[in-house]
Design an enzyme around this catalytic site. Structure first.
Site, PDB file in Angstrom:
ATOM      1  N   TYR A 184       3.987  -5.160  -0.025  1.00 44.82           N
ATOM      2  CA  TYR A 184       3.857  -6.311  -0.937  1.00 44.82           C
ATOM      3  C   TYR A 184       5.257  -6.891  -1.109  1.00 44.82           C
ATOM      4  O   TYR A 184       6.149  -6.197  -1.609  1.00 44.82           O
ATOM      5  CB  TYR A 184       3.370  -5.865  -2.312  1.00 44.82           C
ATOM      6  CG  TYR A 184       1.907  -5.494  -2.389  1.00 44.82           C
ATOM      7  CD1 TYR A 184       1.459  -4.213  -2.066  1.00 44.82           C
ATOM      8  CD2 TYR A 184       0.958  -6.418  -2.823  1.00 44.82           C
ATOM      9  CE1 TYR A 184       0.115  -3.874  -2.163  1.00 44.82           C
ATOM     10  CE2 TYR A 184      -0.388  -6.086  -2.929  1.00 44.82           C
ATOM     11  CZ  TYR A 184      -0.796  -4.814  -2.590  1.00 44.82           C
ATOM     12  OH  TYR A 184      -2.129  -4.478  -2.688  1.00 44.82           O
ATOM     13  N   HIS A 222      -3.962   6.166   2.855  1.00 42.94           N
ATOM     14  CA  HIS A 222      -2.578   5.751   2.603  1.00 42.94           C
ATOM     15  C   HIS A 222      -2.088   6.451   1.341  1.00 42.94           C
ATOM     16  O   HIS A 222      -2.712   6.341   0.291  1.00 42.94           O
ATOM     17  CB  HIS A 222      -2.493   4.240   2.405  1.00 42.94           C
ATOM     18  CG  HIS A 222      -2.622   3.455   3.684  1.00 42.94           C
ATOM     19  ND1 HIS A 222      -2.134   2.187   3.825  1.00 42.94           N
ATOM     20  CD2 HIS A 222      -3.171   3.784   4.869  1.00 42.94           C
ATOM     21  CE1 HIS A 222      -2.388   1.749   5.056  1.00 42.94           C
ATOM     22  NE2 HIS A 222      -3.020   2.704   5.705  1.00 42.94           N
ATOM     23  N   LYS A 233      -8.477  -4.856  -6.574  1.00 43.58           N
ATOM     24  CA  LYS A 233      -9.419  -4.230  -7.522  1.00 43.58           C
ATOM     25  C   LYS A 233     -10.863  -4.729  -7.428  1.00 43.58           C
ATOM     26  O   LYS A 233     -11.778  -4.077  -7.931  1.00 43.58           O
ATOM     27  CB  LYS A 233      -8.935  -4.456  -8.966  1.00 43.58           C
ATOM     28  CG  LYS A 233      -7.700  -3.660  -9.320  1.00 43.58           C
ATOM     29  CD  LYS A 233      -8.050  -2.233  -9.684  1.00 43.58           C
ATOM     30  CE  LYS A 233      -6.874  -1.307  -9.624  1.00 43.58           C
ATOM     31  NZ  LYS A 233      -6.796  -0.510  -8.396  1.00 43.58           N
ATOM     32  N   PRO A 264      -6.546 -11.102  -5.970  1.00 42.82           N
ATOM     33  CA  PRO A 264      -6.599  -9.946  -5.068  1.00 42.82           C
ATOM     34  C   PRO A 264      -5.335  -9.070  -5.031  1.00 42.82           C
ATOM     35  O   PRO A 264      -5.350  -8.012  -4.415  1.00 42.82           O
ATOM     36  CB  PRO A 264      -6.840 -10.579  -3.693  1.00 42.82           C
ATOM     37  CG  PRO A 264      -6.420 -12.000  -3.824  1.00 42.82           C
ATOM     38  CD  PRO A 264      -6.611 -12.384  -5.246  1.00 42.82           C
TER      39      PRO A 264
END
Ligand code: FAD
Ligand code: PHB
Length: 390
Positions: free
Chosen positions: A200, A72, A296, A292
């Site tokens: 997001y 991505h 990471k 989350p």
């Protein structure tokens, strides 16, 4: 029984450490309390930084990842009904790869099997002893028998709920912690991803995340209460809420399909310092947890064990302990930067349920700023794709 490095836990940290040590000719025994099936089927992380991908390839465990991992080159930040793309490659020259943690674990288990070195599942009653001696020991039961493993070093890769960290005497470690007043309800759905990249989203009703696992499987999360009861979330309610939070003005929304798996994940930031006690080294979630939102956790686990394997290899080759003695300090510099980024992403993208509308307005302004300033977007991108390991 004797080994050079006793590894507690066959998650990404323990298995990756075992593989790198093997490449250095260092022997280890990996002990895991769960079954192989459980470890392989546990659905967790999905985003690998380029450094993690590079390390897997260099370590001879990246063949399937290179074939099946989805590269991505950016992500979308969504708010007020519109998506805004953050172009990782354009801004940093680096990309991320979407490949399930359970696939990473499966590849590492297969690689371990191929080396013929020991990896024991379903061991019971694991405990660590004589940590301040030159021969620390691990005791456990397996196949109805008691075992004692005498080690040069022990790697505590047993996750947040493991036994290694609590075995360090009181007063040695300092813990830093923040627990968030919300959680994620996550589902895996049999539905083709409706977008090629992650989304997001901050919505008035809370955070939502669109992700994926394969060209046929979508992974989705929504912000819920910290003490949410999964029983109160039949599939129809989950989809309704996801669509409400993720549907965009341009008509984009996730594809709907049968729910394959669902669960709730609490949100916590946690670090212990130092990550070492004599010959016991903590790595991955055993030493630190991030919420989350920054993707990471797995990547930090991998960078910890890379540094640990270098320190151990250096110690066996030269007889010197200087690199090993720096392990904790070297890890923690990176860990704290990932903590900062994960906290920041979490604070920017979740609704604070305190009845004061100020924060939502401020968060929208922050998202507007990030997505319209190249400087701000570059800062997000370079943290998301991963800061240099050293
Ligand atoms: P673990 O994976 O927890 O492995 C520890 C192992 O030790 C386990 O197999 C456990 O069974 C075993 N164990 C425990 N106690 C004992 C014992 N006493 N004896 C023997 N074995 C023991 N991270 C990302 O980087 N990107 C993401 O996109 C991302 N998304 C996430 C989404 C969710 C829903 C969750 C829950 C986590 C996510 N993470 C993500 C975090 C990531 O999954 C963890 O950081 C990662 O699993 C850490 O690996 P680890 O090997 O340190 O610990
Ligand atoms: C996932 O695909 O599971 C995932 C992706 C991004 C995150 C967290 C989880 O920040």
């Amino acid at each position: 029984m004797r080994t050079q490095v006793g590894i507690v836990g066959a998650g990404p940290a323990g298995l990756m450490l075992a593989q790198i040590l093997h490449l250095h000719g260092i022997d280890s025994v990996v002990l895991e309390c769960r079954s192989r099936e459980y470890v392989i089927e546990r659905v967790r992380a999905g985003v690998l930084e380029q450094g993690t991908v590079d390390l897997m390839i260099q370590s001879g465990v990246g063949e399937r990842l290179a074939r099946e991992g989805m590269r991505h080159e950016g992500v979308h930040l969504a708010f007020l009904g519109a998506r805004h793309r953050v172009d990782f490659v354009g801004l940093t020259g680096k990309a991320i790869t979407v490949y399930g943690q359970n696939e990473v674990v499966k590849d590492l288990i297969d690689a371990r099997r191929a080396t013929g070195r020991p990896l024991h599942f379903e061991v019971e009653g694991v405990s660590v002893h004589a940590l301040d001696s030159n021969t620390p020991r691990i005791r456990y039961q397996s196949g109805g028998q008691e075992h004692e493993l005498v080690c040069d070093f022990i790697a505590g890769c047993d996750g947040f709920h493991g036994i290694c960290r609590p075995s360090i005497p009181a007063g040695v470690l300092t813990a830093y912690e923040r627990v968030y007043p919300f959680a994620w309800l996550g589902i895996l759905a049999q539905a083709a991803p409706a977008s090629e990249e992650l989304v997001y989203a901050l919505h008035e009703r809370g955070f939502a995340l669109f992700s994926m696992r394969s060209p046929r499987v979508t992974r989705l999360y929504l912000q819920c209460a910290a003490d949410e009861d999964l029983e109160k979330w039949p599939d129809e309610r989950i989809w309704e809420e996801l669509i409400t939070r993720l549907a965009m003005r341009d008509g984009w929304k996730p594809n709907v399909g049968p729910v394959l798996q669902k669960g709730i994940t609490g949100m916590r930031s946690f670090v212990v310092e130092p990550m070492q006690y004599y010959r016991l080294f903590l790595a991955g979630d055993a030493a630190h947890i991030v919420p989350p939102t920054g993707a990471k956790g797995l990547n930090l686990a991998v960078s910890d064990v890379l540094l640990l394997s270098r320190g151990l290899a250096h110690s066996y080759q030269s007889g010197r302990r200087d690199l090993l003695d720096r392990y904790s300090a070297d890890c923690l510099r990176r860990v704290w930067k990932a903590q900062r980024f994960s906290w920041w992403m979490t604070s920017m993208l979740h609704r604070q349920d305190d009845g004061n509308p100020f924060d939502y307005r401020r968060q929208l302004a922050e998202l507007d700023y990030i997505t319209s300033s190249r400087a701000a977007m570059t800062s997000l991108a370079e943290n998301y794709v991963g800061l240099p390991i050293d």
